[in-house]
Design a protein around this motif. Structure first.
Motif, PDB file in Angstrom:
ATOM      1  N   ILE A 184       0.885  -1.159   0.000  1.00  0.00           N
ATOM      2  CA  ILE A 184       0.000   0.000   0.000  1.00  0.00           C
ATOM      3  C   ILE A 184       0.922   1.207   0.000  1.00  0.00           C
ATOM      4  N   ILE A 185       0.940   1.935  -1.102  1.00  0.00           N
ATOM      5  CA  ILE A 185       1.808   3.104  -1.213  1.00  0.00           C
ATOM      6  C   ILE A 185       0.965   4.354  -0.960  1.00  0.00           C
ATOM      7  N   LEU A 186       1.249   5.050   0.122  1.00  0.00           N
ATOM      8  CA  LEU A 186       0.532   6.268   0.491  1.00  0.00           C
ATOM      9  C   LEU A 186       1.157   7.441  -0.252  1.00  0.00           C
ATOM     10  N   GLU A 187       0.554   7.789  -1.374  1.00  0.00           N
ATOM     11  CA  GLU A 187       1.137   8.778  -2.285  1.00  0.00           C
ATOM     12  C   GLU A 187       1.286  10.160  -1.649  1.00  0.00           C
ATOM     13  N   ASN A 188       0.415  10.520  -0.736  1.00  0.00           N
ATOM     14  CA  ASN A 188       0.450  11.867  -0.144  1.00  0.00           C
ATOM     15  C   ASN A 188       1.133  11.912   1.217  1.00  0.00           C
ATOM     16  N   HIS A 189       1.833  10.839   1.553  1.00  0.00           N
ATOM     17  CA  HIS A 189       2.530  10.797   2.845  1.00  0.00           C
ATOM     18  C   HIS A 189       4.040  10.767   2.605  1.00  0.00           C
ATOM     19  N   VAL A 190       4.755  11.654   3.276  1.00  0.00           N
ATOM     20  CA  VAL A 190       6.214  11.716   3.165  1.00  0.00           C
ATOM     21  C   VAL A 190       6.833  10.930   4.310  1.00  0.00           C
ATOM     22  N   GLU A 191       7.684   9.970   3.974  1.00  0.00           N
ATOM     23  CA  GLU A 191       8.328   9.130   4.986  1.00  0.00           C
ATOM     24  C   GLU A 191       9.299   9.941   5.840  1.00  0.00           C
ATOM     25  N   SER A 192       9.091   9.871   7.167  1.00  0.00           N
ATOM     26  CA  SER A 192      10.016  10.472   8.133  1.00  0.00           C
ATOM     27  C   SER A 192       9.656   9.913   9.500  1.00  0.00           C
ATOM     28  N   PRO A 193      10.643   9.776  10.395  1.00  0.00           N
ATOM     29  CA  PRO A 193      10.380   9.178  11.718  1.00  0.00           C
ATOM     30  C   PRO A 193       9.282   9.900  12.494  1.00  0.00           C
ATOM     31  N   GLU A 194       9.274  11.231  12.436  1.00  0.00           N
ATOM     32  CA  GLU A 194       8.285  11.987  13.209  1.00  0.00           C
ATOM     33  C   GLU A 194       6.866  11.882  12.630  1.00  0.00           C
ATOM     34  N   GLU A 195       6.748  11.385  11.405  1.00  0.00           N
ATOM     35  CA  GLU A 195       5.432  11.244  10.777  1.00  0.00           C
ATOM     36  C   GLU A 195       4.891   9.813  10.854  1.00  0.00           C
ATOM     37  N   PHE A 196       5.540   8.967  11.650  1.00  0.00           N
ATOM     38  CA  PHE A 196       5.114   7.572  11.745  1.00  0.00           C
ATOM     39  C   PHE A 196       3.684   7.433  12.286  1.00  0.00           C
ATOM     40  N   PRO A 197       3.289   8.213  13.319  1.00  0.00           N
ATOM     41  CA  PRO A 197       1.893   8.117  13.791  1.00  0.00           C
ATOM     42  C   PRO A 197       0.881   8.501  12.708  1.00  0.00           C
ATOM     43  N   LYS A 198       1.212   9.510  11.928  1.00  0.00           N
ATOM     44  CA  LYS A 198       0.322   9.902  10.843  1.00  0.00           C
ATOM     45  C   LYS A 198       0.214   8.785   9.813  1.00  0.00           C
ATOM     46  N   LYS A 199       1.295   8.088   9.585  1.00  0.00           N
ATOM     47  CA  LYS A 199       1.300   6.971   8.641  1.00  0.00           C
ATOM     48  C   LYS A 199       0.341   5.869   9.099  1.00  0.00           C
ATOM     49  N   ALA A 200       0.333   5.580  10.394  1.00  0.00           N
ATOM     50  CA  ALA A 200      -0.597   4.583  10.925  1.00  0.00           C
ATOM     51  C   ALA A 200      -2.038   5.019  10.719  1.00  0.00           C
ATOM     52  N   LYS A 201      -2.302   6.292  10.959  1.00  0.00           N
ATOM     53  CA  LYS A 201      -3.660   6.817  10.763  1.00  0.00           C
ATOM     54  C   LYS A 201      -4.081   6.691   9.300  1.00  0.00           C
ATOM     55  N   LEU A 202      -3.200   7.034   8.383  1.00  0.00           N
ATOM     56  CA  LEU A 202      -3.525   6.959   6.958  1.00  0.00           C
ATOM     57  C   LEU A 202      -3.726   5.517   6.504  1.00  0.00           C
ATOM     58  N   PHE A 203      -2.968   4.590   7.111  1.00  0.00           N
ATOM     59  CA  PHE A 203      -3.180   3.184   6.757  1.00  0.00           C
ATOM     60  C   PHE A 203      -4.573   2.724   7.135  1.00  0.00           C
ATOM     61  N   PHE A 204      -4.992   2.994   8.375  1.00  0.00           N
ATOM     62  CA  PHE A 204      -6.318   2.545   8.815  1.00  0.00           C
ATOM     63  C   PHE A 204      -7.418   3.172   7.956  1.00  0.00           C
ATOM     64  N   ALA A 205      -7.254   4.454   7.640  1.00  0.00           N
ATOM     65  CA  ALA A 205      -8.259   5.120   6.809  1.00  0.00           C
ATOM     66  C   ALA A 205      -8.307   4.505   5.416  1.00  0.00           C
ATOM     67  N   TYR A 206      -7.151   4.266   4.833  1.00  0.00           N
ATOM     68  CA  TYR A 206      -7.089   3.684   3.485  1.00  0.00           C
ATOM     69  C   TYR A 206      -7.676   2.280   3.472  1.00  0.00           C
ATOM     70  N   ALA A 207      -7.262   1.461   4.426  1.00  0.00           N
ATOM     71  CA  ALA A 207      -7.715   0.066   4.470  1.00  0.00           C
ATOM     72  C   ALA A 207      -9.221  -0.027   4.709  1.00  0.00           C
ATOM     73  N   ALA A 208      -9.752   0.839   5.587  1.00  0.00           N
ATOM     74  CA  ALA A 208     -11.193   0.806   5.865  1.00  0.00           C
ATOM     75  C   ALA A 208     -12.001   1.186   4.630  1.00  0.00           C
TER      76      ALA A 208
END
Length: 342
Positions: A184-208
């Protein structure tokens, strides 16, 4: 003895009286005929008008009120719109569009809801971790597909994009995904350590939004998962519509800048500096209702320094069943554990 003049006047009076009566009678007769004719004509016109109204409205033998007429006009407008919509629907069906339920009915098949969608949050440069997971518990190709079809378990690696969109890091992920088809490639999310919580949120939203599953799980890419044990355990919680399952804890909030687990907003957690109850980050599971809640409210859900704390904070004000499941304590290596760190 009457005079001659008197005799003439009397004679004139006698002659004129019958004539006047006759004229009056004739006038009265003609007037009656005229009035009767007009009344008959009016009656005929009224009957004709009622028949015309009945023919136009189709509402029976009696005249209708203004309110009824307006209702008829409104009904006709609604009927016209309904007819237009039915024509548009028929055209759409001819072009291949249709509701999921109608497609299932026509095909005489009902799609079973997946048990769980697992998001394995990974990073750039972690290809070895991903290959180890593919080899150990999710498989590739037909094995990955078999996991979905036979066990109802969908597993995907979750990653965003680099800060320099389209560079070698992004191309490497695109090439890997083309070979394995398990990202699952989150096109609008930029990878960075401080954005890891946001990445989890975007995963749940995308998967749901993409899969209507019973559960949604977040796993780190350095965790081994016992798929059979996971499936058996989750099957026992299907009747819990707002389940939040994991290795629950309430750890210390660190306010010292530079600490590994530093929390910039430590002051929000009270004088004792203890986090609220939440599931450990290595692996946890939420039910469909909670995943939908995240999807709907993703734009206003606050994230903190850590993904597990962030997810736990979203459920504080909800009627959620916190399930402390020891099998999700990945660092314990307990008997019957679902996950383990590698």
């Amino acid at each position: 003895m009457q005079s001659r003049g008197s005799s003439n006047r009397l004679s004139s009076t006698v002659v004129k009286t019958p004539i006047s009566s006759l004229l009056f009678s004739m006038f009265a007769t003609l007037a009656s005929i005229y009035v009767a004719g007009r009344l008959w004509q009016d009656a005929q016109n009224r009957v004709h008008m009622i028949k015309e109204l009945d023919r136009i409205t189709g509402l029976g033998q009696s005249a209708i009120s203004v309110d009824d007429t307006l209702k008829i006009i409104a009904c006709r407008e609604q009927q016209k719109k309904l007819t237009e919509l039915e024509m548009q629907l028929a055209t759409a069906r001819q072009e291949g569009f249709g509701s999921k339920s109608s497609v299932d009915t026509n095909d005489n098949r009902s799609e079973k809801r997946p048990l769980v969608v697992i998001g394995i949050l990974t990073k750039f440069g972690h290809k070895k971790n991903r290959d180890a997971i593919r080899k150990a518990w999710i498989g590739t190709g037909t094995a990955l597909k078999k996991l979905e079809n036979d066990k109802g378990i969908i597993a995907r690696f979750v990653i965003g994009r680099s800060g320099n969109h389209g560079n070698s890091l992004d191309k490497g992920i695109d090439s890997e995904h083309k070979q394995t088809n398990d990202f699952i490639i989150l096109e609008n999310h930029v990878e960075s350590p401080e954005e890891f919580p946001k990445k989890a949120k975007l995963f749940f939203a995308y998967a749901a939004d993409k899969w209507d599953a019973e559960f949604y799980a977040k796993v780190n890419d350095d965790i081994y998962v016992n798929i059979d044990a996971l499936g058996a355990t989750l099957a026992t919680y299907v009747d819990k519509p707002r389940a939040y399952i994991g290795c629950m804890k309430s750890g210390e909030v660190f306010s010292e800048l530079g600490h590994k687990w530093y929390e910039p907003e430590w002051w929000k957690f009270g004088d004792k500096k203890q986090y609220f109850r939440h599931a450990s980050s290595e692996m946890f599971v939420i039910s469909r209702a909670l995943a939908k809640f995240i999807s709907i409210n993703k734009s206003i859900l606050r994230t903190y320094a850590h993904d597990d704390v962030s997810v736990g904070s979203w459920f504080l004000g909800l009627d959620v069943k916190h399930i402390d499941e020891a099998k999700f304590c990945c660092s314990s290596w307990s008997s019957g554990a679902i996950c383990a760190g590698v």
